[in-house]
Enzyme design. Structure first.
Site, PDB file in Angstrom:
ATOM      1  N   GLU A 136      17.307 -39.291 -30.683  1.00 31.05           N
ATOM      2  CA  GLU A 136      15.900 -39.612 -30.887  1.00 31.05           C
ATOM      3  C   GLU A 136      15.743 -40.910 -31.660  1.00 31.05           C
ATOM      4  O   GLU A 136      16.583 -41.246 -32.499  1.00 31.05           O
ATOM      5  CB  GLU A 136      15.217 -38.456 -31.627  1.00 31.05           C
ATOM      6  CG  GLU A 136      15.166 -37.207 -30.751  1.00 31.05           C
ATOM      7  CD  GLU A 136      14.645 -35.956 -31.441  1.00 31.05           C
ATOM      8  OE1 GLU A 136      14.173 -35.066 -30.738  1.00 31.05           O
ATOM      9  OE2 GLU A 136      14.709 -35.860 -32.674  1.00 31.05           O
ATOM     10  N   CYS A 146      13.038 -46.751 -36.111  1.00 26.67           N
ATOM     11  CA  CYS A 146      14.037 -45.941 -36.804  1.00 26.67           C
ATOM     12  C   CYS A 146      15.008 -45.461 -35.724  1.00 26.67           C
ATOM     13  O   CYS A 146      14.606 -44.725 -34.813  1.00 26.67           O
ATOM     14  CB  CYS A 146      13.340 -44.769 -37.497  1.00 26.67           C
ATOM     15  SG  CYS A 146      14.480 -43.606 -38.236  1.00 26.67           S
ATOM     16  N   CYS A 156      25.526 -35.285 -36.311  1.00 23.68           N
ATOM     17  CA  CYS A 156      26.053 -35.899 -37.538  1.00 23.68           C
ATOM     18  C   CYS A 156      27.172 -35.012 -38.083  1.00 23.68           C
ATOM     19  O   CYS A 156      27.084 -33.789 -37.999  1.00 23.68           O
ATOM     20  CB  CYS A 156      24.939 -36.023 -38.582  1.00 23.68           C
ATOM     21  SG  CYS A 156      25.421 -36.986 -40.041  1.00 23.68           S
ATOM     22  N   CYS A 206      24.438 -32.389 -44.863  1.00 25.18           N
ATOM     23  CA  CYS A 206      23.385 -32.389 -45.882  1.00 25.18           C
ATOM     24  C   CYS A 206      22.481 -31.173 -45.650  1.00 25.18           C
ATOM     25  O   CYS A 206      21.972 -30.962 -44.543  1.00 25.18           O
ATOM     26  CB  CYS A 206      22.585 -33.694 -45.812  1.00 25.18           C
ATOM     27  SG  CYS A 206      23.606 -35.145 -46.067  1.00 25.18           S
ATOM     28  N   CYS A 214      18.787 -31.493 -44.111  1.00 28.41           N
ATOM     29  CA  CYS A 214      18.538 -32.349 -42.946  1.00 28.41           C
ATOM     30  C   CYS A 214      18.719 -31.590 -41.637  1.00 28.41           C
ATOM     31  O   CYS A 214      19.731 -30.900 -41.438  1.00 28.41           O
ATOM     32  CB  CYS A 214      19.483 -33.547 -42.992  1.00 28.41           C
ATOM     33  SG  CYS A 214      19.269 -34.653 -41.586  1.00 28.41           S
ATOM     34  N   CYS A 228      11.629 -38.386 -41.410  1.00 31.15           N
ATOM     35  CA  CYS A 228      13.012 -38.384 -41.924  1.00 31.15           C
ATOM     36  C   CYS A 228      13.591 -36.979 -41.913  1.00 31.15           C
ATOM     37  O   CYS A 228      12.988 -36.052 -42.444  1.00 31.15           O
ATOM     38  CB  CYS A 228      13.046 -38.803 -43.389  1.00 31.15           C
ATOM     39  SG  CYS A 228      13.044 -40.537 -43.661  1.00 31.15           S
TER      40      CYS A 228
END
Ligand code: SAH
Length: 347
Positions: free
Chosen positions: A94, A107, A114, A118, A121, A339
């Site tokens: 995305e 962005c 990933c 975290c 996230c 975010c």
């Protein structure tokens, strides 16, 4: 059996020039095709109108042009646009267009999923599937630039590597993409308008400094106390704050570029005076500013944004120590484009 054709955009300009010489053509033809591939971003050889039909057919026999496809475009009530982008192998990442008064920011993602974990996230839940190639990063920027012109009547002005993935875990491809984005043969954007955001991998921050990169650095800090940071960003156990601090000092000594720390304040996690004081101390090592980011809840609801009293304590203490602090409001929340919310919900 059909031979798998090579992606022509994996070739450097020099390699493309050499290819044409080997084919008995002029090296200059390589420059022309390179311009079509990058500056003009065409996805089909037949669109290269100043190249002869024979040459285009020859290229077709040797190569493919891998490219992304905007699979789904969602528009937020605040003007933010989220693209779900399909890669040549069917995977999805995305990217987001964020319009503001004087700028339009893209962005972009650097990896599919990933590998960091975290806890706050959404992308972390996907795990890492693969790195993006330079052209896949570049194409996201081109797509956003086109949408910016179409929906907001102006070109893209800024880029942040704050989409899916950890850019410094895909450093070479991110660097190659930025080279193309900033080169006049690509998009000709200024590196000063590009921010690479990292969770903080000391070795790679030093490498960036040694490579004398011209873009800006942001570090997702979230806590300046090892124990706390490790509990929310487990890789901090491997790369503790002492190493991060040393790498950031090295970065500043070499580049003289100040560092932005991204920081979310959560209820009961990092909202005490001790947390604030630790951040102030951390900020003393190299010139820096703090971006307080609003928390965007992800599904499991384990984390909650701290109340405004805690936020005010951060702001007033940082300001009392002459550390610049900004509070960043989230954009595009209604389409999960903010975010840490990028997790392919649309698919
Ligand atoms: N891996 C890189 C870039 C991607 S994350 C990095 O860690 O910097 C982009 C930013 O969003 C980071 O600052 C990250 O800490 C923050 N973020 C992640 N999840 C979030 C959430 N749910 N709400 C607010 N910010 C979040």
């Amino acid at each position: 059996m059909e031979i798998k054709k090579k992606d022509i955009r994996a070739l450097s300009k020099e390699q493309l020039r050499e290819f044409f010489v080997k084919e008995g053509d002029k090296a200059f033809r390589g420059n022309q095709v390179y311009e079509w591939l990058w500056n003009k971003s065409v996805h089909r050889f037949e669109d290269m109108t100043n190249i002869s039909l024979d040459t285009r057919e020859m290229l077709e026999r040797h190569f493919t042009i891998n490219h992304i496809e905007v699979d789904q475009l969602q528009r937020s009530s605040d003007g933010t646009i989220k693209n779900a982008v399909r890669l040549h192998d069917g995977l999805i990442v995305e990217s987001v267009l964020i319009p503001a008064k004087n700028r339009t920011t893209a962005c972009v993602s650097s990896q599919v999923g990933c590998s960091l974990d975290c806890k706050f996230c959404a992308t972390a839940k996907l795990k890492r599937m693969r790195n993006l190639n330079p052209d896949e990063i570049y194409d996201q920027v081109v797509a956003i630039d086109r949408e910016s012109r179409l929906y907001h009547n102006r070109p893209l002005s800024n880029i942040v590597f704050m989409g899916m993935g950890e850019p410094l875990m895909n450093y070479n491809n991110v660097l190659k993409a930025i080279d193309k984005i900033t080169s006049p043969e690509g998009l000709g954007m200024s590196p000063k308008r590009i921010v690479v955001s990292t969770s903080g991998i000391p070795k790679m921050i030093k490498k960036m400094a040694d490579d004398e990169v011209k873009f800006k650095l942001a570090v997702s800090l979230h806590s300046a106390i090892d124990e706390v940071r490790t509990s929310i960003m487990p890789f901090n156990a491997t790369f503790p704050l002492k190493d991060l601090r040393e790498a950031l000092e090295y970065w500043y000594a070499k580049t003289k570029n100040r560092i932005t720390y991204e920081y979310v304040v959560w209820d009961g996690i990092n909202d005490s005076k001790k947390d604030v004081d630790a951040l102030v101390e951390f900020c003393k090592f190299a010139p820096s500013k703090v971006n307080l980011i609003e928390y965007n809840p992800i599904d499991d609801g384990e984390f909650q944004q701290a109340n405004s009293k805690a936020l005010d304590l951060y702001i007033s203490t940082l300001e009392a120590h002459n550390i610049t602090v900004t509070v960043r409001r989230s954009r595009g929340k209604d389409i999960d484009a903010a975010c840490g919310q990028l997790a392919n919900k649309s698919t």
